[in-house]
Design a protein around this motif. Structure first.
Motif, PDB file in Angstrom:
ATOM      1  N   LYS A  59      -0.503  -8.210   2.328  1.00 52.22           N
ATOM      2  CA  LYS A  59       0.223  -7.412   1.345  1.00 52.22           C
ATOM      3  C   LYS A  59       0.867  -8.371   0.348  1.00 52.22           C
ATOM      4  CE  LYS A  59       3.982  -4.079   1.052  1.00 52.22           C
ATOM      5  NZ  LYS A  59       4.707  -4.800   0.044  1.00 52.22           N
ATOM      6  N   ALA A  60       0.698  -8.091  -0.949  1.00 52.24           N
ATOM      7  CA  ALA A  60       1.187  -9.021  -1.959  1.00 52.24           C
ATOM      8  C   ALA A  60       2.242  -8.420  -2.897  1.00 52.24           C
ATOM      9  CB  ALA A  60       0.014  -9.545  -2.787  1.00 52.24           C
ATOM     10  N   VAL A  61       2.234  -7.117  -3.089  1.00 52.82           N
ATOM     11  CA  VAL A  61       3.175  -6.495  -4.023  1.00 52.82           C
ATOM     12  C   VAL A  61       3.846  -5.297  -3.365  1.00 52.82           C
ATOM     13  CG1 VAL A  61       1.878  -7.235  -6.074  1.00 52.82           C
ATOM     14  CG2 VAL A  61       1.399  -5.018  -5.043  1.00 52.82           C
ATOM     15  N   LYS A  62       4.855  -4.782  -4.054  1.00 56.96           N
ATOM     16  CA  LYS A  62       5.562  -3.593  -3.577  1.00 56.96           C
ATOM     17  C   LYS A  62       4.583  -2.436  -3.402  1.00 56.96           C
ATOM     18  CE  LYS A  62       9.145  -0.427  -5.239  1.00 56.96           C
ATOM     19  NZ  LYS A  62       8.274   0.713  -5.522  1.00 56.96           N
ATOM     20  N   ASN A  63       4.794  -1.641  -2.348  1.00 59.86           N
ATOM     21  CA  ASN A  63       3.959  -0.458  -2.109  1.00 59.86           C
ATOM     22  C   ASN A  63       4.002   0.479  -3.311  1.00 59.86           C
ATOM     23  OD1 ASN A  63       3.988  -1.514   0.478  1.00 59.86           O
ATOM     24  ND2 ASN A  63       4.807   0.313   1.436  1.00 59.86           N
ATOM     25  N   ARG A  64       2.894   1.124  -3.588  1.00 58.23           N
ATOM     26  CA  ARG A  64       2.875   2.170  -4.617  1.00 58.23           C
ATOM     27  C   ARG A  64       3.228   3.513  -3.998  1.00 58.23           C
ATOM     28  NH1 ARG A  64      -1.312   1.668  -9.229  1.00 58.23           N
ATOM     29  NH2 ARG A  64       0.004   3.403  -9.810  1.00 58.23           N
ATOM     30  N   LEU A  65       3.165   3.602  -2.704  1.00 61.75           N
ATOM     31  CA  LEU A  65       3.529   4.807  -1.963  1.00 61.75           C
ATOM     32  C   LEU A  65       4.333   4.341  -0.761  1.00 61.75           C
ATOM     33  CD1 LEU A  65       2.755   7.973  -1.409  1.00 61.75           C
ATOM     34  CD2 LEU A  65       1.265   6.951   0.286  1.00 61.75           C
ATOM     35  N   HIS A  66       5.423   5.022  -0.454  1.00 66.54           N
ATOM     36  CA  HIS A  66       6.190   4.643   0.731  1.00 66.54           C
ATOM     37  C   HIS A  66       6.712   5.894   1.429  1.00 66.54           C
ATOM     38  CE1 HIS A  66       9.569   4.937  -2.199  1.00 66.54           C
ATOM     39  NE2 HIS A  66      10.215   5.393  -1.148  1.00 66.54           N
ATOM     40  N   LEU A  67       7.157   5.702   2.647  1.00 68.60           N
ATOM     41  CA  LEU A  67       7.712   6.791   3.439  1.00 68.60           C
ATOM     42  C   LEU A  67       9.228   6.821   3.262  1.00 68.60           C
ATOM     43  CD1 LEU A  67       5.730   6.312   6.768  1.00 68.60           C
ATOM     44  CD2 LEU A  67       5.128   7.722   4.791  1.00 68.60           C
ATOM     45  N   ASP A  68       9.790   8.014   3.200  1.00 72.12           N
ATOM     46  CA  ASP A  68      11.238   8.207   3.235  1.00 72.12           C
ATOM     47  C   ASP A  68      11.575   8.831   4.573  1.00 72.12           C
ATOM     48  OD1 ASP A  68      11.717   7.242   0.701  1.00 72.12           O
ATOM     49  OD2 ASP A  68      11.999   9.201  -0.225  1.00 72.12           O
ATOM     50  N   LEU A 104      14.056  -0.630   3.596  1.00 72.35           N
ATOM     51  CA  LEU A 104      13.666  -1.509   4.697  1.00 72.35           C
ATOM     52  C   LEU A 104      12.169  -1.784   4.570  1.00 72.35           C
ATOM     53  CD1 LEU A 104      15.504   0.275   7.671  1.00 72.35           C
ATOM     54  CD2 LEU A 104      16.327  -1.657   6.314  1.00 72.35           C
ATOM     55  N   ALA A 105      11.685  -2.733   5.352  1.00 71.33           N
ATOM     56  CA  ALA A 105      10.252  -3.001   5.434  1.00 71.33           C
ATOM     57  C   ALA A 105       9.872  -3.068   6.901  1.00 71.33           C
ATOM     58  CB  ALA A 105       9.897  -4.312   4.735  1.00 71.33           C
ATOM     59  N   ASP A 106       8.692  -2.556   7.224  1.00 74.33           N
ATOM     60  CA  ASP A 106       8.211  -2.609   8.605  1.00 74.33           C
ATOM     61  C   ASP A 106       7.778  -4.041   8.941  1.00 74.33           C
ATOM     62  OD1 ASP A 106       5.531  -3.019   7.750  1.00 74.33           O
ATOM     63  OD2 ASP A 106       4.963  -0.931   8.073  1.00 74.33           O
ATOM     64  N   PRO A 107       7.350  -4.319  10.170  1.00 81.84           N
ATOM     65  CA  PRO A 107       7.010  -5.688  10.546  1.00 81.84           C
ATOM     66  C   PRO A 107       5.909  -6.338   9.703  1.00 81.84           C
ATOM     67  CG  PRO A 107       7.346  -4.381  12.509  1.00 81.84           C
ATOM     68  CD  PRO A 107       7.371  -3.427  11.344  1.00 81.84           C
ATOM     69  N   GLU A 108       5.093  -5.560   8.993  1.00 76.60           N
ATOM     70  CA  GLU A 108       4.064  -6.141   8.132  1.00 76.60           C
ATOM     71  C   GLU A 108       4.442  -6.099   6.651  1.00 76.60           C
ATOM     72  OE1 GLU A 108      -0.028  -5.349   8.925  1.00 76.60           O
ATOM     73  OE2 GLU A 108       0.237  -5.663  11.066  1.00 76.60           O
ATOM     74  N   GLY A 109       5.701  -5.743   6.364  1.00 77.84           N
ATOM     75  CA  GLY A 109       6.194  -5.800   4.994  1.00 77.84           C
ATOM     76  C   GLY A 109       6.056  -4.536   4.180  1.00 77.84           C
ATOM     77  N   ASN A 110       5.623  -3.440   4.781  1.00 75.89           N
ATOM     78  CA  ASN A 110       5.503  -2.168   4.065  1.00 75.89           C
ATOM     79  C   ASN A 110       6.883  -1.551   3.886  1.00 75.89           C
ATOM     80  OD1 ASN A 110       2.510  -2.017   4.026  1.00 75.89           O
ATOM     81  ND2 ASN A 110       2.814  -1.968   6.253  1.00 75.89           N
ATOM     82  N   GLU A 111       7.293  -1.353   2.636  1.00 75.00           N
ATOM     83  CA  GLU A 111       8.612  -0.809   2.369  1.00 75.00           C
ATOM     84  C   GLU A 111       8.699   0.661   2.761  1.00 75.00           C
ATOM     85  OE1 GLU A 111       7.700  -4.050  -0.559  1.00 75.00           O
ATOM     86  OE2 GLU A 111       6.727  -2.110  -0.244  1.00 75.00           O
TER      87      GLU A 111
END
Length: 123
Positions: A59-68, A104-111
């Motif tokens: 993963k290199a950039v901020k997610n374009r979709l994330h969970l709330d 927050l970000a999960d263990p693999e960096g997904n916001e």
């Protein structure tokens, strides 16, 4: 009849590890575990699950979709601490500090965000 949401798919390096993080975070369980796919959900009949699929690139950039995610207002800070203990980390995506959510970000960096309950939005 329109289509319905079936899975949210998250690319992962460690399918089982990331699936376990999210299952624990959400109070869900692993429904299916294969070499190239792990699915979690509230139960087998839940209308939506999360599917983890393998990816080779990082993963290199901020997610374009994330969970709330949300929790009752009085439990929000404790839930954030629980998520951090599970392996999440605080993430800076350019927030000002005045937001009503925590990134927050999960263990693999997904916001993902922990937001106030919907019932608080009308106030």
């Amino acid at each position: 009849m329109p289509v319905s949401l079936h899975h949210i798919v998250i690319d992962a390096h460690d399918l089982s590890g990331l699936a376990r993080f999210w299952a624990e975070a959400l109070g869900w369980r692993i429904l299916s575990e294969r070499e190239r796919e792990v699915v979690i959900g509230a139960d087998q009949t839940a209308p939506v699950g999360i599917c983890f699929m393998p990816v080779s690139d990082r993963k290199a950039v901020k997610n374009r979709l994330h969970l709330d995610l949300t929790a009752p207002a009085e439990e929000r800070e404790a839930e954030i601490e629980r998520l951090l203990a599970l392996g999440a980390r605080r993430a800076d995506v350019g927030q000002s500090g005045d937001e009503s959510w925590t990134v927050l970000a999960d263990p693999e960096g997904n916001e993902f965000c922990v937001v106030r309950p919907k019932t608080d939005l009308v106030q």
